[in-house]
Design a protein around this motif. Structure first.
Motif, mmCIF file in Angstrom:
data_model
loop_
_atom_site.group_PDB
_atom_site.id
_atom_site.type_symbol
_atom_site.label_atom_id
_atom_site.label_comp_id
_atom_site.label_asym_id
_atom_site.label_seq_id
_atom_site.Cartn_x
_atom_site.Cartn_y
_atom_site.Cartn_z
ATOM 1 N N LEU A 96 11.181 20.810 -13.384
ATOM 2 C CA LEU A 96 11.350 20.158 -12.082
ATOM 3 C C LEU A 96 10.296 20.651 -11.102
ATOM 4 O O LEU A 96 10.001 21.850 -11.040
ATOM 5 C CB LEU A 96 12.743 20.432 -11.528
ATOM 6 N N HIS A 97 9.751 19.684 -10.328
ATOM 7 C CA HIS A 97 8.747 19.990 -9.319
ATOM 8 C C HIS A 97 9.134 19.267 -8.042
ATOM 9 O O HIS A 97 9.489 18.078 -8.086
ATOM 10 C CB HIS A 97 7.361 19.551 -9.791
ATOM 11 N N ALA A 98 9.074 19.962 -6.908
ATOM 12 C CA ALA A 98 9.417 19.330 -5.634
ATOM 13 C C ALA A 98 8.601 18.058 -5.464
ATOM 14 O O ALA A 98 7.390 18.052 -5.683
ATOM 15 C CB ALA A 98 9.171 20.294 -4.481
ATOM 16 N N TRP A 145 13.531 16.411 -6.384
ATOM 17 C CA TRP A 145 12.786 17.021 -7.482
ATOM 18 C C TRP A 145 12.410 15.964 -8.512
ATOM 19 O O TRP A 145 13.245 15.162 -8.923
ATOM 20 C CB TRP A 145 13.640 18.106 -8.142
#
Length: 170
Positions: A74-76, A92
């Motif tokens: 997960l990446h913002a 995310w």
């Protein structure tokens, strides 16, 4: 049991919960059932330590401890929203294994929730309609209609649910 035949959580004698018995403002409660999120052949999250948020007219939202979510997927996303009760939400993007496209805004969190919802810090919730599968104790979850709220519908949850056509003003 309450006078209406439900226990204090709104569960009736048949084990069903009406979302219309859930409180407003929402309540946070622990849930030890087995919750799994899968996408693109990968187990993204697997937990027996979730929090469930119950709010009038909404199916429950399961918040999974970040420690029970596979690291690095997960990446913002840079997107956000604001809940009048919980505060500012961070979204995310799920980036599964190589060869699979990213899934924008597949999950959200409250990094610095309002004081009454402090327990949600360090937890993530997933949109069931943006990943391949979400299960609760092995039961496949149906997503809350409308694509915004992110509640999970299982056999014991009854509606009608906010999010479907004609429910905007609820």
């Amino acid at each position: 049991m309450g006078r209406d035949g439900t226990d204090t959580n709104g569960t009736d004698a048949n084990g069903t919960e009406s979302v219309w018995d859930y409180p407003r403002p929402p309540r946070v409660e622990p849930d030890t059932r087995h919750v799994v999120v899968r996408h693109a052949g990968v187990t993204v999250a697997d937990s027996h330590r979730c929090l469930r948020v119950l709010e009038t007219s909404h199916p429950p939202v399961f918040y999974i401890p970040r420690a029970d979510v596979r690291a690095g997927l997960l990446h913002a996303s840079g997107h956000g929203s604001f809940c009048e009760f919980k505060g500012a939400a961070t979204y995310w993007t799920l980036v599964p294994e190589p060869g699979h496209p990213p899934v924008p805004d597949a999950a959200w969190s409250y990094e610095d929730p309002a004081p009454d919802y402090a327990a949600l810090a360090g937890h993530l919730a997933f949109h069931a309609d943006r990943v391949d599968a979400c299960t609760v104790d092995g039961e496949p979850v149906r997503p809350q209609p409308g694509g915004f709220y992110g509640g999970w519908i299982t056999a014991e949850i009854t509606g009608p649910f906010k999010g479907g056509p004609g429910s905007q003003g609820w």
